[in-house]
Design a protein around this motif. Structure first.
Motif, PDB file in Angstrom:
ATOM      1  N   GLY A  71       0.829  -1.210   0.000  1.00 12.18           N
ATOM      2  CA  GLY A  71       0.000   0.000   0.000  1.00 12.18           C
ATOM      3  C   GLY A  71       0.859   1.253   0.000  1.00 12.18           C
ATOM      4  N   ALA A  72       1.948   1.223   0.761  1.00 13.10           N
ATOM      5  CA  ALA A  72       2.802   2.420   0.880  1.00 13.10           C
ATOM      6  C   ALA A  72       3.453   2.765  -0.459  1.00 13.10           C
ATOM      7  CB  ALA A  72       3.874   2.181   1.945  1.00 13.10           C
ATOM      8  N   TRP A  73       4.039   1.748  -1.121  1.00 14.63           N
ATOM      9  CA  TRP A  73       4.675   2.039  -2.422  1.00 14.63           C
ATOM     10  C   TRP A  73       3.628   2.505  -3.435  1.00 14.63           C
ATOM     11  CZ3 TRP A  73       9.525   3.012  -3.384  1.00 14.63           C
ATOM     12  CH2 TRP A  73      10.561   2.373  -2.687  1.00 14.63           C
ATOM     13  N   THR A  74       2.447   1.881  -3.412  1.00 11.46           N
ATOM     14  CA  THR A  74       1.406   2.265  -4.370  1.00 11.46           C
ATOM     15  C   THR A  74       0.992   3.717  -4.127  1.00 11.46           C
ATOM     16  OG1 THR A  74       0.662  -0.039  -4.313  1.00 11.46           O
ATOM     17  CG2 THR A  74      -0.822   1.554  -5.330  1.00 11.46           C
ATOM     18  N   ALA A  75       0.801   4.072  -2.857  1.00 17.03           N
ATOM     19  CA  ALA A  75       0.426   5.461  -2.526  1.00 17.03           C
ATOM     20  C   ALA A  75       1.508   6.422  -3.000  1.00 17.03           C
ATOM     21  CB  ALA A  75       0.227   5.583  -1.007  1.00 17.03           C
ATOM     22  N   PHE A  76       2.763   6.036  -2.782  1.00 17.37           N
ATOM     23  CA  PHE A  76       3.879   6.917  -3.167  1.00 17.37           C
ATOM     24  C   PHE A  76       3.858   7.171  -4.678  1.00 17.37           C
ATOM     25  CE2 PHE A  76       8.210   7.201  -4.869  1.00 17.37           C
ATOM     26  CZ  PHE A  76       8.616   8.396  -4.287  1.00 17.37           C
ATOM     27  N   PHE A  77       3.780   6.096  -5.473  1.00 13.58           N
ATOM     28  CA  PHE A  77       3.874   6.286  -6.930  1.00 13.58           C
ATOM     29  C   PHE A  77       2.641   7.003  -7.482  1.00 13.58           C
ATOM     30  CE2 PHE A  77       7.017   2.733  -6.605  1.00 13.58           C
ATOM     31  CZ  PHE A  77       8.107   3.456  -7.068  1.00 13.58           C
ATOM     32  N   LEU A  78       1.471   6.743  -6.898  1.00  7.35           N
ATOM     33  CA  LEU A  78       0.259   7.441  -7.366  1.00  7.35           C
ATOM     34  C   LEU A  78       0.322   8.925  -7.022  1.00  7.35           C
ATOM     35  CD1 LEU A  78      -2.489   4.850  -6.322  1.00  7.35           C
ATOM     36  CD2 LEU A  78      -1.994   5.559  -8.677  1.00  7.35           C
ATOM     37  N   ALA A  79       0.704   9.217  -5.776  1.00  9.14           N
ATOM     38  CA  ALA A  79       0.738  10.623  -5.339  1.00  9.14           C
ATOM     39  C   ALA A  79       1.786  11.398  -6.134  1.00  9.14           C
ATOM     40  CB  ALA A  79       1.019  10.700  -3.840  1.00  9.14           C
ATOM     41  N   ARG A  80       2.883  10.720  -6.439  1.00  8.59           N
ATOM     42  CA  ARG A  80       3.957  11.383  -7.199  1.00  8.59           C
ATOM     43  C   ARG A  80       3.465  11.828  -8.581  1.00  8.59           C
ATOM     44  NH1 ARG A  80       9.910   9.078  -8.560  1.00  8.59           N
ATOM     45  NH2 ARG A  80       8.725   7.727  -9.921  1.00  8.59           N
TER      46      ARG A  80
END
Ligand SMILES: Cc1cc2nc3c(=O)[nH]c(=O)nc-3n(C[C@H](O)[C@H](O)[C@H](O)COP(=O)(O)OP(=O)(O)OC[C@H]3O[C@@H](n4cnc5c(N)ncnc54)[C@H](O)[C@@H]3O)c2cc1C
Length: 384
Positions: free
Chosen positions: A17-26
């Protein structure tokens, strides 16, 4: 009516979830991540920390290699250190059958461009004199690495938040339903949240969410027992693994030796427990002493496990739902999720924003369970 709006909601604040949130938010998506406890406190925070490339399921190499490149770039990408150490992974074989298996792994790894060194007993004695003398062959991959799981997920989540992601801890998602062309989530505090796309990265709790949308997978929880010893002078640089799975260990620069071994232990996601029976400690120490006799009398100072989701073919579910547009699953990581986590997050962000990812993910489709599940050889060996 919903009281919050996001482009994407993510259920589960583990590494995926953390990596997915990071790449989406970026990439400018409005992301809300919902975590029933605290970020990185389940499997993602208690794992062994191995970022092994050797011995992967062949169809996983493109994803694994993409992930490793992201781990290698962690500090620049995330802006924090997670004790990433690229000291390599040594696989040991103790008879001809195991040697043949090692050779098979090495050939697959090399076909994906990984450099594998083949070593005999004399090489082993010269390079790692603390090894016992009974290994007949070994392979070494210098690109394999480790990182500290306690540091990684919270750091990625902080980076996601700096990019604008909203992270809500202690917020259990109790209900999910399709509404119009999106989803409405019911949260434990009585609030609701609406979103366009939904990521199911709820770890060992993910099946419940998939089932709400008419999908299933033969997922079950278990945990590999982990042990840590008192500290010793630092001398063991690579991760070392007996290919029969009886033991894997590494020494952290502070001196402690972290070890683990199959078979896995039972885990209970409802009671939130993964206790390690004492016999497992004795078995792991016996296996450690065979590989590194100098450690035969060291003391284990802590024992633990975690709650991980497994599937009988020992490969995860990653990709779009087959019943519900806008829903994406990523669960059942079968003990590999730490290594492939960054790649999974990146691929999910591409699927959500671009509609496709360049990384082949067909083997991980949830649809494979419409037929009867394949049971892998690893599965038969690695569970009680
Ligand atoms: C002891 C152990 C050792 C391991 N060693 C390694 C290793 O060396 N290398 C490797 O690559 N992998 C390893 N793994 C596997 C790896 O840790 C996992 O595959 C990975 O962490 C899975 O990440 P995740 O985000 O899917 O799951 P998790 O970390 O379990 O995160 C899922 C999150 O979802 C939350 N959640 C669930 N339901 C809800 C809900 N309804 N609402 C809100 N939140 C919810 C949970 O609280 C949890 O925090 C190991 C696993 C264990 C247990």
């Amino acid at each position: 009516m919903s009281d919050r709006t996001s482009d994407v909601a993510i259920i589960g604040g583990g590494l995926i979830g953390a990596w997915t949130a990071f790449f989406l938010a970026r990439r400018g998506q409005r992301v809300t991540l919902l975590e029933k406890g605290v970020v990185g406190a389940q499997s993602s925070g208690v794992n062994f920390g191995n970022l092994r490339l050797q011995g992967r399921f062949p169809g996983q190499y493109p994803l694994s290699l993409r992930s490793q490149a992201l781990w290698e770039d962690f500090d620049a990408l995330i802006g924090e250190d997670c004790e990433f150490e690229q000291a390599g992974h040594l696989y040991l074989a103790y008879d001809a059958e195991e040697h043949a298996k090692l050779e098979g792994y090495a050939e697959v790894s090399e076909s994906y461009g990984l450099r594998i060194e083949r070593l005999g007993p004399a090489d082993l004695k010269r390079r790692w004199p603390w090894l016992g003398e009974c290994a007949v062959a070994a392979t070494f991959s210098a690109r394999d690495a480790t990182a500290n799981p306690r540091l990684a997920t919270p750091a990625i989540m902080r980076a996601a938040a700096r990019q604008g992601a909203i992270v809500r801890e202690n917020t259990c998602v109790r209900g999910v339903e399709r509404r119009g062309d999106g989803f409405v989530l019911s949260l434990a505090d009585g609030a609701t949240l609406s979103c366009g796309a939904l990521v199911n990265s709820a770890g060992a709790w993910a099946l419940e969410i998939a089932e709400r949308f008419g999908e299933s997978a033969p997922v079950f929880p278990a945990g590999p027992p982990q042990f840590v010893t008192e500290p010793f002078p630092y001398m063991i640089e690579p991760s070392v693994q007996a290919i029969d799975g009886s033991v894997i260990f590494r020494q952290i620069p502070r001196g402690n030796i972290i070890l683990a071994g199959y078979p896995r232990t039972a885990a209970d996601p409802v009671a939130n427990r993964a206790p390690v029976p004492p016999a497992k400690t004795l078995a792991a120490m016996r296996a450690l002493a065979r590989v590194a006799p100098m450690l035969a009398h060291c003391h284990v100072i802590r024992v633990w496990s975690g709650i991980e989701a497994y599937l009988p073919d020992m490969i995860p579910v990653i990709g779009p739902s087959e019943t519900t547009p806008g829903l994406f699953h990523a669960f059942g990581f079968c003990g590999h999720g730490f290594q492939i986590g960054p790649g999974v997050g990146l691929c999910l962000s591409e699927m959500i924003i671009d509609g496709a990812t360049p990384t082949p993910l067909d083997p991980f489709s949830i649809g494979r369970f419409r037929q009867s599940a394949t049971v892998s050889e690893k599965f038969r060996k690695e569970f009680d």
